[in-house]
Design an enzyme around this catalytic site. Structure first.
Site, PDB file in Angstrom:
ATOM      1  N   GLU A  84      91.295  28.867  24.997  1.00 55.82           N
ATOM      2  CA  GLU A  84      92.402  28.303  25.787  1.00 55.82           C
ATOM      3  C   GLU A  84      93.572  29.263  25.633  1.00 55.82           C
ATOM      4  OE1 GLU A  84      93.855  24.425  24.704  1.00 55.82           O
ATOM      5  OE2 GLU A  84      94.926  24.175  26.600  1.00 55.82           O
ATOM      6  N   HIS A 115      87.462  14.939  28.093  1.00 54.62           N
ATOM      7  CA  HIS A 115      88.368  15.723  27.225  1.00 54.62           C
ATOM      8  C   HIS A 115      89.766  15.107  27.202  1.00 54.62           C
ATOM      9  CE1 HIS A 115      89.378  19.564  25.118  1.00 54.62           C
ATOM     10  NE2 HIS A 115      90.586  19.080  25.378  1.00 54.62           N
ATOM     11  N   HIS A 159      93.232  13.760  24.339  1.00 50.98           N
ATOM     12  CA  HIS A 159      93.840  13.743  22.989  1.00 50.98           C
ATOM     13  C   HIS A 159      94.561  12.405  22.825  1.00 50.98           C
ATOM     14  CE1 HIS A 159      93.163  18.063  22.057  1.00 50.98           C
ATOM     15  NE2 HIS A 159      93.105  18.125  23.373  1.00 50.98           N
ATOM     16  N   HIS A 203      87.460  23.473  21.622  1.00 53.02           N
ATOM     17  CA  HIS A 203      88.515  24.098  22.417  1.00 53.02           C
ATOM     18  C   HIS A 203      88.208  25.588  22.336  1.00 53.02           C
ATOM     19  CE1 HIS A 203      90.542  20.281  22.143  1.00 53.02           C
ATOM     20  NE2 HIS A 203      91.549  20.714  22.845  1.00 53.02           N
ATOM     21  N   ASP A 220      92.762  15.795  29.484  1.00 57.70           N
ATOM     22  CA  ASP A 220      93.363  16.514  28.351  1.00 57.70           C
ATOM     23  C   ASP A 220      94.566  15.783  27.756  1.00 57.70           C
ATOM     24  OD1 ASP A 220      93.498  18.498  26.437  1.00 57.70           O
ATOM     25  OD2 ASP A 220      94.497  19.964  27.714  1.00 57.70           O
ATOM     26  N   GLN A 223      92.930  21.041  14.678  1.00 57.58           N
ATOM     27  CA  GLN A 223      93.928  21.609  15.586  1.00 57.58           C
ATOM     28  C   GLN A 223      94.573  22.893  15.048  1.00 57.58           C
ATOM     29  OE1 GLN A 223      96.085  20.287  18.781  1.00 57.58           O
ATOM     30  NE2 GLN A 223      95.986  22.485  18.450  1.00 57.58           N
TER      31      GLN A 223
HETATM   32 FE   FE2 Z   1      92.507  19.871  24.719  1.00 65.28          FE
END
Ligand code: FE2
Length: 441
Positions: A221, A65, A67, A218, A317, A160
């Protein structure tokens, strides 16, 4: 002592390696991209030899995971003052229109260099697809091609700003998949309503099923105990028979669920066969920001999920981006934080934390079994530690990083020169521990 002969001229031998679950030091004979043999005292010649000196040799690290479209952008165009997830998303929204193809590629390639030096050889990166043009997608498809000789980079089409919340997001997501992005992503807790969130899970699961792709959302979260999209995700995983192709990432709200609901939910997750990927470095800092005291840790229920048989793999992450100002592609740092944040300090659990950032990550990404075995891929790390727990404790130096038989990176052992009267003149941190036999008594 067993001698293994008859292997002919090899490309590489790693001698005196300590392997998890194997008694005594082993030699690892490598021919081409494959492990030819593992055994004590292999009699053969090789173009190159590495003496592991009784230290740990393990499969490479895996980050399921990340970005990569945002990495190393810290400070652009400004810093996240509140430190919250929501300000991070808003800040990313300010940065997105300023991104150029060249800058994203350059930062991602730099991150991949760092990753290799840290023994991190497989990464699943989400890439934002909520707004056109798809600069991040284009950039990371190029990066995936360039790093293919040394990193398995998997890309997730990640809306996103929400599949339904952002206009055109679904169209952009489908276009990204058409362009070759590997995995379907989503963010149900960021949709406008709970109903829209649930609807997005169903739609995204159906897209994954129709296209034969993996799905990684996701999911929850949030600190909101009513954010329960993981339930829908597990249900859809079961309904569509997607099993281990599905991952629920973050899932921090599970920390805030009441225990009764959690005991009903976790068996459903286990039955579905989906993976769970918590990201301890990021969520210990992002979550609980609206709490006064006591302040929630904001990590999912790792121990309960493990006990139910769910594959749990820790992820990195973020590294120096709108959501997190630190990070260094170090999956041992991730495991170390996981041990603290869960918390889980039994010998078994700490050893598991190491497995979480190697074997379990590979399983979540659908990669081949990375176990070091004859006939398996010759991809491995030599660490400055005697065992996995010590590796986590010391965030051990990656002495050698090997992928498909090629040595990609070497780092000198960490040894300090001391100037203290009457004391040793060198300190090797890996040697400063009680004897392993004493610890396990
Ligand atoms: Fe994430």
């Amino acid at each position: 002592m067993v001698k293994i002969t008859g292997l002919g001229m090899l490309d590489l031998i790693v001698r005196n390696a300590r392997l998890v679950g194997v008694q005594g030091p082993m030699d690892i004979a490598i021919k081409g991209e494959v492990i030819a043999e593992i055994g004590p005292a292999i009699e053969a010649k090789a173009h190159e030899e590495i003496d592991a000196a009784g230290q740990l040799v393990s499969p490479p690290f895996v980050d399921p995971h990340f970005h990569m479209d945002a990495t190393l952008s810290l400070g652009l165009p400004r810093l996240n003052v509140s430190g919250t997830l929501l300000e991070g998303i808003a800040l990313w929204g300010e940065l997105k229109p300023l991104l150029t193809l060249e800058a994203v590629i350059e930062r991602a390639l730099r991150y991949c260099d760092l990753a290799v030096s840290q023994g991190l050889l497989a990464i699943r990166s989400h890439v934002d697809v909520s707004t056109a043009p798809l600069v991040g997608v284009e950039a990371l498809l190029e990066v995936r091609k360039q790093v293919a000789p040394y990193i398995d980079l998997q890309l997730v089409a990640f809306p996103q700003d929400g599949l339904y919340r952002a206009e055109g997001a679904e169209e952009n997501l489908l276009r990204a998949l058409d362009l070759g992005v590997d995995v379907v992503g989503g963010i149900p807790h960021f949709e406008r309503t709970m109903a829209d969130g649930a609807r997005s899970v169903t739609r995204l699961a159906e897209i994954a099923a129709e296209r034969g792709l993996m799905l990684d959302l996701h999911c929850d979260e949030s600190d909101d105990p009513m954010s329960r999209h993981v339930e829908t995700l597990a249900y859809e995983t079961k309904r569509l028979g997607l099993g281990g192709r599905v991952t629920g990432s973050h899932v921090t709200a599970m920390h805030s669920y009441d225990n009764y609901y959690a005991t009903k939910l976790i068996p459903l997750i286990a039955e579905s066969g989906m993976n769970i990927v918590p990201n301890p470095l990021i969520n210990i800092t992002l979550q609980g920001r609206s709490d006064t005291y006591p302040r929630r840790r904001g990590l999912t229920r790792v121990q309960e999920l493990r006990a139910a048989g769910v594959n749990v793999a820790f992820g990195q992450d973020c590294t120096m981006d709108p959501w997190y100002p630190l990070g260094s592609a170090d999956m041992l740092e991730v495991a170390h934080m996981g041990v603290h944040a869960v918390p889980m300090t039994s010998r078994e659990a700490m050893a598991w934390a190491f497995t979480s950032v190697t074997m379990n990550g590979a399983q979540a990404m659908g990669l081949p079994d990375p176990t070091l075995r004859a006939g398996g891929p010759a991809s491995m790390l030599l660490l400055q530690a005697r065992d996995p727990i010590e590796a986590v404790r010391l965030k051990a130096t990656r002495l050698a990083v090997i992928r498909k038989g090629k040595v990609l990176s070497r780092t000198a052992p960490r040894v300090a020169a001391l100037s203290l009267p009457g004391r040793p003149d060198m300190v090797n941190p890996a040697a400063y521990a009680p004897k392993a036999e004493d610890i396990t008594k």
